[in-house]
Enzyme design. Structure first.
Site: not given
Length: 188
Positions: A11-13, A167
């Site tokens: 995931d990025m954010d 997250d």
């Protein structure tokens, strides 16, 4: 530790990039123009969702007569104006660097592709990933498995041989529904 996996998906954010404070600031900027408020806990619960879905929740909370897609576009424009100057990688980027060239890796994000690609390029991280799958690439967003399944497909790796780093609860659920193992980075 991740030797048994053939593909790594991030995931990025909030997972590899510290974008959350900037996203919140952008929401504050846009919503203050309309006199709207948002509940921080509700917004955190929606982490990993596409922007229009968060906009819809804000509109419902405020009983406002607004188009969620227009509100999402305004927030995206505000984020674009702020992100490149404020975002830094999170410590998990060291896992990305350690596995670069050893396993195919992808980013599966609820952000729009224009933002994801711009951020990864600006931070000189894009070359680590063979694929970036964003909200505008799939019809069904997290917690549906579509984002991570498309990552696996674009990496050329069977879903069950991938591990996802996430997250957010929606992302962890999406990974499980995709048949992938998941690492909750909040516990690292």
């Amino acid at each position: 530790m991740y030797e048994r996996y053939e593909g790594l998906i991030f995931d990025m954010d909030g997972t590899i990039l510290d974008t959350e404070p900037t996203h919140r600031k952008a929401w504050n900027t846009v919503l203050s123009g309309y006199g709207l408020r948002f509940d921080m806990d509700a917004m955190i619960a929606l982490n990993g969702s596409p922007t229009w879905r968060i906009a819809q929740a804000i509109i419902e909370l405020n009983q406002a007569d607004l188009d969620p897609h227009q509100l999402a576009r305004e927030k995206t424009d505000a984020v674009k104006a702020m992100l490149l100057d404020t975002v830094q990688p999170l410590p998990l980027i060291e896992v990305v660097k350690a596995w670069h060239g050893r396993r195919p890796m992808a980013v599966g994000t609820g952000s729009e592709s224009a933002i994801a690609e711009a951020l990864l390029a600006h931070l000189n991280l894009r070359h680590y990933f063979s694929a970036v799958v964003a909200a505008d690439h799939v019809k069904n967003h997290k917690p549906a498995p579509d984002t991570f399944l498309l990552c696996a497909e674009r990496m050329g790796v069977a879903a069950e041989k991938c591990v996802v780093f996430e997250d957010a609860d929606f992302g962890l659920q999406a990974a499980r529904l995709a048949g992938m193992d998941a690492v909750d980075v909040r516990l690292l």
